[in-house]
Design a protein around this motif. Sequence first.
Motif, PDB file in Angstrom:
ATOM      1  N   ASN A   4       1.071  -1.105  -0.262  1.00  0.00           N
ATOM      2  CA  ASN A   4       0.132  -0.269   0.051  1.00  0.00           C
ATOM      3  C   ASN A   4       0.719   1.551   0.257  1.00  0.00           C
ATOM      4  O   ASN A   4       0.375   2.163   0.152  1.00  0.00           O
ATOM      5  CB  ASN A   4      -0.601   0.081   1.465  1.00  0.00           C
ATOM      6  CG  ASN A   4      -2.006  -1.170   1.472  1.00  0.00           C
ATOM      7  OD1 ASN A   4      -2.747  -1.284   0.364  1.00  0.00           O
ATOM      8  ND2 ASN A   4      -2.033  -1.691   2.462  1.00  0.00           N
ATOM      9  N   GLY A  82      -9.484  12.410   5.337  1.00  0.00           N
ATOM     10  CA  GLY A  82      -8.655  11.006   4.149  1.00  0.00           C
ATOM     11  C   GLY A  82      -7.967  11.026   3.998  1.00  0.00           C
ATOM     12  O   GLY A  82      -7.086   9.974   4.058  1.00  0.00           O
ATOM     13  N   ALA A  86      -5.815   7.311   5.566  1.00  0.00           N
ATOM     14  CA  ALA A  86      -5.272   6.515   4.770  1.00  0.00           C
ATOM     15  C   ALA A  86      -4.177   6.583   4.486  1.00  0.00           C
ATOM     16  O   ALA A  86      -3.809   5.143   4.654  1.00  0.00           O
ATOM     17  CB  ALA A  86      -5.370   7.042   3.084  1.00  0.00           C
ATOM     18  N   ARG A  87      -2.839   6.764   5.182  1.00  0.00           N
ATOM     19  CA  ARG A  87      -1.848   6.408   5.297  1.00  0.00           C
ATOM     20  C   ARG A  87      -1.057   6.629   6.701  1.00  0.00           C
ATOM     21  O   ARG A  87       0.382   6.397   6.378  1.00  0.00           O
ATOM     22  CB  ARG A  87      -0.754   7.646   4.463  1.00  0.00           C
ATOM     23  CG  ARG A  87      -1.968   7.531   2.862  1.00  0.00           C
ATOM     24  CD  ARG A  87      -1.107   8.629   2.167  1.00  0.00           C
ATOM     25  NE  ARG A  87       0.561   8.858   1.532  1.00  0.00           N
ATOM     26  CZ  ARG A  87       1.508  10.002   1.337  1.00  0.00           C
ATOM     27  NH1 ARG A  87       0.781  10.336   0.649  1.00  0.00           N
ATOM     28  NH2 ARG A  87       3.086   9.004   1.077  1.00  0.00           N
ATOM     29  N   SER A 111      -9.637  -4.298   9.735  1.00  0.00           N
ATOM     30  CA  SER A 111      -9.940  -4.846   8.173  1.00  0.00           C
ATOM     31  C   SER A 111     -11.272  -3.568   7.031  1.00  0.00           C
ATOM     32  O   SER A 111     -10.909  -3.855   6.194  1.00  0.00           O
ATOM     33  CB  SER A 111      -9.697  -5.925   7.941  1.00  0.00           C
ATOM     34  OG  SER A 111     -10.282  -6.843   7.569  1.00  0.00           O
ATOM     35  N   ASP A 112     -12.264  -4.289   7.522  1.00  0.00           N
ATOM     36  CA  ASP A 112     -13.450  -3.949   6.731  1.00  0.00           C
ATOM     37  C   ASP A 112     -13.755  -2.572   6.236  1.00  0.00           C
ATOM     38  O   ASP A 112     -14.434  -1.457   5.631  1.00  0.00           O
ATOM     39  CB  ASP A 112     -14.547  -4.394   7.540  1.00  0.00           C
ATOM     40  CG  ASP A 112     -14.569  -5.796   7.261  1.00  0.00           C
ATOM     41  OD1 ASP A 112     -14.103  -6.326   5.981  1.00  0.00           O
ATOM     42  OD2 ASP A 112     -15.499  -6.428   7.972  1.00  0.00           O
ATOM     43  N   SER A 114     -10.832  -0.397   7.396  1.00  0.00           N
ATOM     44  CA  SER A 114      -9.440   0.099   6.694  1.00  0.00           C
ATOM     45  C   SER A 114      -9.941   0.196   5.246  1.00  0.00           C
ATOM     46  O   SER A 114      -9.967  -0.481   4.484  1.00  0.00           O
ATOM     47  CB  SER A 114      -8.555   0.019   7.164  1.00  0.00           C
ATOM     48  OG  SER A 114      -7.290   0.543   6.678  1.00  0.00           O
ATOM     49  N   SER A 115      -9.112   1.833   4.972  1.00  0.00           N
ATOM     50  CA  SER A 115      -9.128   1.656   3.440  1.00  0.00           C
ATOM     51  C   SER A 115      -7.175   0.448   2.492  1.00  0.00           C
ATOM     52  O   SER A 115      -7.192   0.727   1.824  1.00  0.00           O
ATOM     53  CB  SER A 115      -8.615   2.969   2.856  1.00  0.00           C
ATOM     54  OG  SER A 115      -7.476   3.892   3.457  1.00  0.00           O
ATOM     55  N   ARG A 116      -6.701   0.567   3.676  1.00  0.00           N
ATOM     56  CA  ARG A 116      -5.740  -0.548   3.725  1.00  0.00           C
ATOM     57  C   ARG A 116      -6.204  -1.747   3.659  1.00  0.00           C
ATOM     58  O   ARG A 116      -6.566  -2.213   4.401  1.00  0.00           O
ATOM     59  CB  ARG A 116      -4.268   0.252   4.465  1.00  0.00           C
ATOM     60  CG  ARG A 116      -3.716   1.389   4.416  1.00  0.00           C
ATOM     61  CD  ARG A 116      -2.859   1.921   5.218  1.00  0.00           C
ATOM     62  NE  ARG A 116      -2.981   1.931   6.947  1.00  0.00           N
ATOM     63  CZ  ARG A 116      -3.309   2.235   8.187  1.00  0.00           C
ATOM     64  NH1 ARG A 116      -3.748   3.777   7.673  1.00  0.00           N
ATOM     65  NH2 ARG A 116      -3.285   2.067   8.494  1.00  0.00           N
ATOM     66  N   ARG A 117      -4.569  -2.694   3.301  1.00  0.00           N
ATOM     67  CA  ARG A 117      -5.220  -3.482   2.948  1.00  0.00           C
ATOM     68  C   ARG A 117      -3.631  -4.917   3.935  1.00  0.00           C
ATOM     69  O   ARG A 117      -2.680  -4.368   3.826  1.00  0.00           O
ATOM     70  CB  ARG A 117      -5.297  -4.358   1.024  1.00  0.00           C
ATOM     71  CG  ARG A 117      -6.363  -3.979   0.740  1.00  0.00           C
ATOM     72  CD  ARG A 117      -8.012  -4.517   1.477  1.00  0.00           C
ATOM     73  NE  ARG A 117      -9.867  -3.913   0.502  1.00  0.00           N
ATOM     74  CZ  ARG A 117      -9.652  -2.740   1.270  1.00  0.00           C
ATOM     75  NH1 ARG A 117      -9.441  -2.660   3.111  1.00  0.00           N
ATOM     76  NH2 ARG A 117     -11.047  -2.102   0.996  1.00  0.00           N
TER      77      ARG A 117
END
Length: 340
Positions: A4, A82, A86-87, A111-112, A114-117
């Motif tokens: 990511n 945002g 995200a970072r 995990s659901d 968060s925008s990160r995987r």
Amino acid sequence: MKKNQRPALDGPVVDVQDLQFSYGKHHAVRGVTLTIEPAQVYALLGTNGAGKTTTLELIQGFRAPTSGSVRVLGVEPTSNQGAIRARTGVMLQEAGFFTELSVLSTLRLWSDLSSRRDDVDTVLQRVGLDHKADTRVQALSGGERRRLDLATAIWGGPDLIVLDEPTTGLDPFSRQTLWTLVRELRAEGTTVLLTTHQLEEAESLADRVAIMNQGRIAVAGTLDEVLSTQPARITFDVVPAVGTEWLDRHRRPGGVEISVDRVTRPHGERLELRVSGPEPVRDLRWLLDVADRERVDLERLRANPASLEEVFHQVRLTDLDDVAADPDSTSAINSHEVSS
């Protein structure tokens, strides 16, 4: 490239200039300036009420500064929440988990959201909670909950991780697990900003250190730069009959100071002498040369740099002196940042 990961920044990850924040008449942050470069571990030290947590809140965009500027990952945080979140991974002093959920379910829920995987099993293994995957959060020890906090902070390999008092209440094993992980994250290119009361933690992990007091940064820089603000010291014992006159017969190097105490050792009374100065190698050579000329035996000879604890203590003493001299002063300590 890290999972990511965004393109590398052309500049610091965190850039704070003359930051000010007040709660009414209380000045919580007074002119803080700091810069954190990519893949650095930056430790922010200070007593309770020094302004560390407020500074973190300003950096994360949870509060808008009264004056001054903050840029995180190249943008102003309050108007780019945002993009920053995200970072950025955050480990607060206390996190609110659903205690009825298992560790595995908690991280899946994260995990659901968060925008990160990332991979749940891999992250649990990395923080040492894979064997607790099916355990409910309410059954975890305090140290295990902190490791679950850490799992959510590192989820998806954020570019910046903020750790607010990360090892508070941790057992030695959990503390070492966290320290090892912070070193791994730095090696992977992650930037880490942490606040801590643990001086040993800062000495072990940080590339750069800043000590806050009364809302200001009193001293900052690399660990060596910060430690150099206090003199190194050489200590040794001599028998009382030797005294200290043998040292007085020789010219001291510039900046050297000598103090003496009478102490009791297992083998009898001794004089403990402390030689402090700005250049420990030079000072030690001088001492050994003088002792050789005077034929004095130096017992228990030790040469040590200043410790972070000594620097911290001196900062607090300086602040107390300044406040006593001028209680209303808002410039008792000049904020400064030692350049990289």
